[in-house]
Write a protein that holds these residues in place. Structure first.
Motif, PDB file in Angstrom:
ATOM      1  N   ARG A 289       0.826  -1.205   0.000  1.00  0.00           N
ATOM      2  CA  ARG A 289       0.000   0.000   0.000  1.00  0.00           C
ATOM      3  C   ARG A 289       0.863   1.259   0.000  1.00  0.00           C
ATOM      4  O   ARG A 289       1.949   1.297   0.582  1.00  0.00           O
ATOM      5  CB  ARG A 289      -0.919   0.007   1.216  1.00  0.00           C
ATOM      6  CG  ARG A 289      -1.986  -1.083   1.182  1.00  0.00           C
ATOM      7  CD  ARG A 289      -2.783  -1.142   2.471  1.00  0.00           C
ATOM      8  NE  ARG A 289      -1.931  -1.492   3.605  1.00  0.00           N
ATOM      9  CZ  ARG A 289      -2.367  -1.592   4.864  1.00  0.00           C
ATOM     10  NH1 ARG A 289      -3.652  -1.356   5.125  1.00  0.00           N
ATOM     11  NH2 ARG A 289      -1.536  -1.921   5.830  1.00  0.00           N
ATOM     12  N   GLY A 290       0.364   2.256  -0.712  1.00  0.00           N
ATOM     13  CA  GLY A 290       1.046   3.536  -0.750  1.00  0.00           C
ATOM     14  C   GLY A 290       2.290   3.557  -1.609  1.00  0.00           C
ATOM     15  O   GLY A 290       3.091   4.493  -1.519  1.00  0.00           O
ATOM     16  N   LYS A 291       2.461   2.549  -2.443  1.00  0.00           N
ATOM     17  CA  LYS A 291       3.646   2.467  -3.289  1.00  0.00           C
ATOM     18  C   LYS A 291       3.236   2.413  -4.752  1.00  0.00           C
ATOM     19  O   LYS A 291       2.149   1.961  -5.085  1.00  0.00           O
ATOM     20  CB  LYS A 291       4.479   1.237  -2.931  1.00  0.00           C
ATOM     21  CG  LYS A 291       4.939   1.202  -1.485  1.00  0.00           C
ATOM     22  CD  LYS A 291       5.638  -0.107  -1.158  1.00  0.00           C
ATOM     23  CE  LYS A 291       6.024  -0.165   0.324  1.00  0.00           C
ATOM     24  NZ  LYS A 291       6.657  -1.465   0.673  1.00  0.00           N
ATOM     25  N   SER A 292       4.135   2.883  -5.598  1.00  0.00           N
ATOM     26  CA  SER A 292       3.914   2.831  -7.041  1.00  0.00           C
ATOM     27  C   SER A 292       4.972   1.931  -7.658  1.00  0.00           C
ATOM     28  O   SER A 292       6.157   2.026  -7.312  1.00  0.00           O
ATOM     29  CB  SER A 292       4.000   4.240  -7.636  1.00  0.00           C
ATOM     30  OG  SER A 292       3.818   4.203  -9.032  1.00  0.00           O
ATOM     31  N   PHE A 293       4.529   1.036  -8.558  1.00  0.00           N
ATOM     32  CA  PHE A 293       5.442   0.055  -9.128  1.00  0.00           C
ATOM     33  C   PHE A 293       5.450   0.125 -10.647  1.00  0.00           C
ATOM     34  O   PHE A 293       4.393   0.241 -11.285  1.00  0.00           O
ATOM     35  CB  PHE A 293       5.020  -1.362  -8.725  1.00  0.00           C
ATOM     36  CG  PHE A 293       5.138  -1.647  -7.258  1.00  0.00           C
ATOM     37  CD1 PHE A 293       6.301  -2.178  -6.737  1.00  0.00           C
ATOM     38  CD2 PHE A 293       4.086  -1.381  -6.399  1.00  0.00           C
ATOM     39  CE1 PHE A 293       6.424  -2.449  -5.387  1.00  0.00           C
ATOM     40  CE2 PHE A 293       4.187  -1.645  -5.047  1.00  0.00           C
ATOM     41  CZ  PHE A 293       5.363  -2.187  -4.530  1.00  0.00           C
ATOM     42  N   SER A 294       6.641   0.036 -11.214  1.00  0.00           N
ATOM     43  CA  SER A 294       6.753  -0.187 -12.654  1.00  0.00           C
ATOM     44  C   SER A 294       6.440  -1.654 -12.908  1.00  0.00           C
ATOM     45  O   SER A 294       6.441  -2.467 -11.978  1.00  0.00           O
ATOM     46  CB  SER A 294       8.172   0.123 -13.122  1.00  0.00           C
ATOM     47  OG  SER A 294       9.085  -0.855 -12.618  1.00  0.00           O
ATOM     48  N   PRO A 295       6.171  -2.025 -14.165  1.00  0.00           N
ATOM     49  CA  PRO A 295       5.920  -3.447 -14.440  1.00  0.00           C
ATOM     50  C   PRO A 295       7.050  -4.352 -13.964  1.00  0.00           C
ATOM     51  O   PRO A 295       6.806  -5.429 -13.400  1.00  0.00           O
ATOM     52  CB  PRO A 295       5.778  -3.478 -15.968  1.00  0.00           C
ATOM     53  CG  PRO A 295       5.249  -2.128 -16.314  1.00  0.00           C
ATOM     54  CD  PRO A 295       5.918  -1.193 -15.357  1.00  0.00           C
ATOM     55  N   ALA A 296       8.291  -3.941 -14.145  1.00  0.00           N
ATOM     56  CA  ALA A 296       9.426  -4.754 -13.706  1.00  0.00           C
ATOM     57  C   ALA A 296       9.466  -4.870 -12.193  1.00  0.00           C
ATOM     58  O   ALA A 296       9.755  -5.940 -11.638  1.00  0.00           O
ATOM     59  CB  ALA A 296      10.730  -4.162 -14.226  1.00  0.00           C
ATOM     60  N   GLU A 297       9.180  -3.791 -11.502  1.00  0.00           N
ATOM     61  CA  GLU A 297       9.183  -3.806 -10.036  1.00  0.00           C
ATOM     62  C   GLU A 297       8.065  -4.681  -9.500  1.00  0.00           C
ATOM     63  O   GLU A 297       8.232  -5.366  -8.485  1.00  0.00           O
ATOM     64  CB  GLU A 297       9.059  -2.382  -9.501  1.00  0.00           C
ATOM     65  CG  GLU A 297      10.297  -1.528  -9.729  1.00  0.00           C
ATOM     66  CD  GLU A 297      10.050  -0.066  -9.422  1.00  0.00           C
ATOM     67  OE1 GLU A 297      11.042   0.647  -9.131  1.00  0.00           O
ATOM     68  OE2 GLU A 297       8.878   0.389  -9.494  1.00  0.00           O
ATOM     69  N   LEU A 298       6.930  -4.666 -10.177  1.00  0.00           N
ATOM     70  CA  LEU A 298       5.810  -5.501  -9.741  1.00  0.00           C
ATOM     71  C   LEU A 298       6.150  -6.976  -9.913  1.00  0.00           C
ATOM     72  O   LEU A 298       5.853  -7.808  -9.044  1.00  0.00           O
ATOM     73  CB  LEU A 298       4.556  -5.141 -10.540  1.00  0.00           C
ATOM     74  CG  LEU A 298       3.212  -5.542  -9.925  1.00  0.00           C
ATOM     75  CD1 LEU A 298       3.064  -4.986  -8.516  1.00  0.00           C
ATOM     76  CD2 LEU A 298       2.075  -5.037 -10.806  1.00  0.00           C
ATOM     77  N   LEU A 299       6.787  -7.318 -11.023  1.00  0.00           N
ATOM     78  CA  LEU A 299       7.220  -8.701 -11.220  1.00  0.00           C
ATOM     79  C   LEU A 299       8.187  -9.128 -10.125  1.00  0.00           C
ATOM     80  O   LEU A 299       8.139 -10.267  -9.643  1.00  0.00           O
ATOM     81  CB  LEU A 299       7.892  -8.856 -12.590  1.00  0.00           C
ATOM     82  CG  LEU A 299       6.969  -8.956 -13.808  1.00  0.00           C
ATOM     83  CD1 LEU A 299       7.794  -8.901 -15.088  1.00  0.00           C
ATOM     84  CD2 LEU A 299       6.158 -10.242 -13.762  1.00  0.00           C
ATOM     85  N   ALA A 300       9.057  -8.207  -9.707  1.00  0.00           N
ATOM     86  CA  ALA A 300      10.029  -8.530  -8.664  1.00  0.00           C
ATOM     87  C   ALA A 300       9.376  -8.661  -7.299  1.00  0.00           C
ATOM     88  O   ALA A 300       9.919  -9.324  -6.405  1.00  0.00           O
ATOM     89  CB  ALA A 300      11.113  -7.458  -8.619  1.00  0.00           C
TER      90      ALA A 300
END
Length: 442
Positions: free
Chosen positions: A7-18
């Motif tokens: 919560r409260g975080k923003s993720f790039s597609p690569a960061e979300l995969l990680a």
């Protein structure tokens, strides 16, 4: 189960995969071990298989090629309710698989020019049926029925020898094979079975197959990677995964029950809850603890739920839940949402999607009519589950008459010259040499 708070975080597609929970170390170790096991079978044949049976299954001196009488005995003695359930599952999966066989399509490109798209069944399939921690007789249905529907006429089935059954394949698995009239069965387990099906074992009369399919643990999934290119494979259906997306109104006890239902498969199984409700997450954690303590395979479940591959994930909102799920690409996705049917279309990456609280993964494991051999490890982002199409090869049949060829003659020659492949153009020109009107059609 650990909690991952996004919560409260923003993720790039690569960061979300990680950010998705995975047991990456276990998978890497499995690949190295499975590759060596497969190579041992390729080079050592029956002797290697017997060595592996002794090491992994505690079995020696068994009949690797299952005699016909073992199949007949198993079918005669199977529990009547189990037989009835298998027969129902066969009928349902046969109906579901039939919808996966495309009809031939012919496209007229122009006068005298046509392309026919047809789907040809492979000649020989090899199916693997786990039998270690759980003798998956249902997997016999899920593998064999789609192959038969596709038109495969030669099917070899492999399943581990059982120390508790005098080195025989588990009798319920044999009964399911007999119901489906599969008479080529081998008592071979794990990664070695994948290697044996792919390369063949001449001493056993086991010929190589064209495609290997079936679920299993991470070693079985890794063995498929080791034989890819030698044979076709389905997706790497390794240690099972369930991801549940739930909102505040979900029944915490049902969510907990479904997480545990998949965790009991294997210590490496993955169970993940994604929710935007901290209150639901707390209720589910309580119910998981209570249920996990009293289930039959409590120790196995505890290991799976306590591993790095399992977690409760807190997200800000539904959109983030959708993004996380699509990045994770679970084998099984359950939607415990107030608008589950409407929301299902936005969850695009999953082996199978179970919509609503009354559609548990357990239904798909046995009686839904869908197939339970599904991609794991994130492969649902680009791979599908097992189906009749797994055993079919799309094939194009091209037919042009002389006039149709004349209409594209100059184009073929022009492109051949541009690519500095003049013999390509000359092969076309040879069909017009000396003929009236031999000049190129414009």
């Amino acid at each position: 189960m650990r909690t991952i708070d996004l919560r409260g975080k923003s993720f790039s597609p690569a960061e979300l995969l990680a950010a998705v929970p995975r047991a990456t170390q276990a998978r890497a170790e499995a690949l190295a071990a499975a590759t060596q096991i497969v190579e041992d079978v390729r080079s050592g044949g029956e002797a290697a298989l017997r060595d592996q049976a002794e090491r992994f299954d505690r079995v020696t001196g068994h009949a690797i090629r299952v005699p016909a009488e073992h199949l007949a005995e198993a079918l005669a003695s199977v529990d009547s309710e189990v037989r009835a359930a298998l027969e129902t599952a066969i009928e349902r999966v046969r109906r579901g698989s039939a919808a996966q066989v495309p009809a031939p399509q012919t496209t007229d490109i122009g006068p005298g020019a046509r392309i026919t798209q047809r789907w040809q069944p492979i000649t020989r399939a090899g199916v693997y049926i786990p039998g270690g921690k759980a003798p998956l007789a249902s997997s016999v249905v899920m593998n064999v029925v789609p192959a038969q529907v596709a038109g495969v006429t030669s099917i070899a089935l492999a399943s581990p020898p059982q120390a508790g059954h005098d080195g025989r394949v588990h009798p319920t698995i044999l009964a399911a094979a007999a119901l489906l009239e599969v008479d080529e069965v081998y008592a071979i387990g794990g990664a070695g079975a994948i290697g044996a099906l792919a390369y063949g074992v001449s001493e056993l009369g086991l010929d190589p197959v064209d495609v290997v399919t079936g679920p299993g643990n991470n070693y079985v999934a890794s063995a498929k990677r080791a034989v890819a290119g030698v044979v076709g494979t389905d997706s790497e259906a390794g240690a099972t995964e369930i991801l549940i997306v739930a909102d505040e109104g979900a029944d915490a006890d049902l969510v907990a029950a479904d997480l545990i239902s998949q965790a009991e498969h294997d210590e490496q199984a993955s169970a993940v809850l994604v929710t935007d409700s901290a209150a639901l997450a707390e209720r589910v954690a309580e119910r998981v603890a209570a249920r996990a303590a009293i289930t039959r395979h409590a120790e196995r479940v505890a290991a799976a739920l306590g591993g790095p591959q399992s977690a409760i994930v807190l997200v800000d909102d539904r959109r983030m839940a959708e993004s996380f799920s699509n990045a994770y690409a679970p084998e099984h996705l359950e939607l415990h949402l107030v608008d589950a049917a409407e929301a299902a279309g936005r969850f695009t990456s999953a082996g199978a999607v179970f919509v609503g609280a009354q559609t548990p993964v357990s239904l798909g494991d046995y009686m839904a009519g869908s197939n339970h051999v599904l991609p794991t490890g994130g492969q649902a982002r680009y791979a599908s589950g097992l189906g009749a199409y797994t055993f079919l090869r799309p094939q194009q049949v091209i037919e042009y008459d002389h006039d149709a060829l004349a209409r594209v003659r100059s184009g073929v020659v022009a492109l051949a010259d541009a690519e500095i492949l003049p013999a390509h153009g000359e092969a076309v020109e040879a069909r017009f040499a000396g003929a009236p009107g031999a000049e190129r059609a414009e």
